[in-house]
Design a protein around this motif. Structure first.
Motif: not given
Length: 438
Positions: A61-66
């Motif tokens: 439920d977060d904004k995540i970049v990988k």
């Protein structure tokens, strides 16, 4: 313009993608690879979740970049044996054998993923750019290995292949309840293929031609369901449709500098996945089973020779893949992971000859990975992979001129071609979590 943008993405994210499970990647990114590719029922990171089960991104439920980048090395070896004949065309009882090692070297393997959602919202979204498929070999021309002998001397000369598939996906997941989620992901694909020599083209008196690098665009989708009991047990299932491609249009050049064109269609197979997961305080377990449907996929379902002696397809059987992984979180800020992947061999012995350009079959793959939680937002991941094909894939050398006496493919009596390989890879990745969106 659209094709040019996709080409740029291929250059950046799929410079050289080489697979270990048939011609598909066993996992995506450092975390998923270190779990053996298992993620359908255990979404430990966004890359694995986006790739194997679109519904499972509801766990974030977060904004995540990988972003991940790996250095991949494979070492295929090609062997062949043919009987020797006297000047009257009679077998002497002697055999000519040799082997050739691949000299392709190290290849980069990047991936990029992003997921975003709001805390308390039932909707989660994601986007990804993955190099999900590929194969490639470079066996130089040789006078000591029959199959690599110059075409003028009855061999194929230099054998080289280069196939890359970039997949861009846009994912939506929806929570039906606190436990159940569904997900859908339309996928857009761009593939390139080059073959030296090109067996899908008609041979002439100058032999088989070399092809330029042809490209094709494809489309498909993936659907998934995900269950999280909230008490540790998790489960998921997904279905990735056949990725349907337009034809590869080859421009060919023969050894006598004459030219021709030909078309060849090669789709990406449908993939069925089911997975289980269980999480304790310091341990996460994951187990996936996959079936790859090559038997109903253009380019793989057909086999044999055309009436003009071109190759009709690879002739692969369906493939079964088992992925398993365990993560231990008992070391502060340093999760440790071990993964294993088993893949069945889709190539039958009678068709081994047709698959010399695509020998990337790894039976057993082992992974060890870890992460360093630098902060609540930022982590660094790493994995080491080692894979081996187990027993060599082998079968007779085929010649369409022998079909009448040795149907259905024209096996040359007493001949053999075989290949095996090992793979190794080091990959590192970074993941960043933005402030929560309220």
């Amino acid at each position: 313009m659209y094709r040019n943008i996709i080409k740029l993405c291929v250059l950046i994210f799929s410079t050289a993608s080489f697979s270990q499970a048939g011609h598909i990647m066993q996992g995506v990114g450092s975390v998923n690879m270190s779990m053996g590719g298992a993620a359908t029922g255990q979404p430990l990171d966004i890359s694995g979740a986006l790739h194997w089960n679109p519904a499972s991104i509801s766990a974030f439920d977060d904004k995540i970049v990988k972003f991940d980048i790996g250095l991949f090395f494979s070492s295929p070896e090609l062997r062949s044996t043919v009987p020797e004949f006297d000047t009257n065309g009679q077998p002497t009882g002697n055999f000519f054998s040799g082997n050739t090692k691949d000299d392709r070297g190290v290849s980069p393997l990047p991936s990029l993923a992003m997921v975003w959602g709001k805390e308390g919202s039932n909707h989660t979204f994601g986007a990804s750019a993955f190099g999900i498929s590929g194969f490639g070999v470079t066996f130089p021309e040789s006078t000591t290995n029959p199959i690599n002998m110059p075409q003028a001397m009855g061999g194929f000369g230099r054998i080289e292949s280069d196939y890359i598939l970039l997949q861009v996906g846009f994912t939506w997941a929806y929570k039906l309840s606190n436990e159940f989620s569904i997900g859908v992901e339309p996928t857009f694909n761009y593939a390139t293929l080059a073959l030296i020599p090109n067996p899908t083209a008609n041979p002439t008196g100058a032999g088989y031609p070399s092809s330029d690098k042809a490209s094709a665009i494809g489309y498909g989708a993936q659907f998934g369901v995900f269950y999280d009991s909230g008490k540790g047990f998790k489960a998921g299932a997904s279905y990735k449709t056949t990725q349907t491609f337009e034809n590869f249009e080859f421009t060919n050049t023969y050894l006598d500098n004459s030219t021709s064109t030909n078309s060849f269609n090669m789709d990406y197979p449908a993939v069925y996945s089911v997975g289980l997961g269980y999480s304790l305080e310091n341990v996460d377990l994951a187990l996936d089973y996959r079936m790859v449907d090559y038997e109903h996929t253009d380019g793989f379902s057909t086999s044999g020779w055309s009436p003009t002696a071109s190759v009709l397809g690879f002739g692969w059987k369906n493939m079964n893949i088992i992925s398993a992984g365990i993560q231990y979180k008992g070391v502060d800020k340093l999760p440790l992971r071990i993964g294993y992947t088993f893949s069945s061999n889709p190539i039958s012995s009678e068709l081994a000859f047709f698959n010399v350009p695509a020998p990337a079959i790894i039976k057993n793959a082992f992974q060890f990975g870890l992460s360093y939680k630098a902060s609540d937002r930022f982590s660094i991941d790493g994995v080491y992979h080692y894979g081996a094909s187990g027993d060599a894939t082998s079968g007779p050398i085929l010649n369409p001129q022998f079909i009448q006496n040795y149907p259905p493919y024209g096996a040359i009596p007493g001949s053999e071609v075989s290949y095996d390989m090992t793979t190794s890879m080091i990959m590192v990745g970074v993941s960043y979590t933005f402030d929560k969106v309220m």
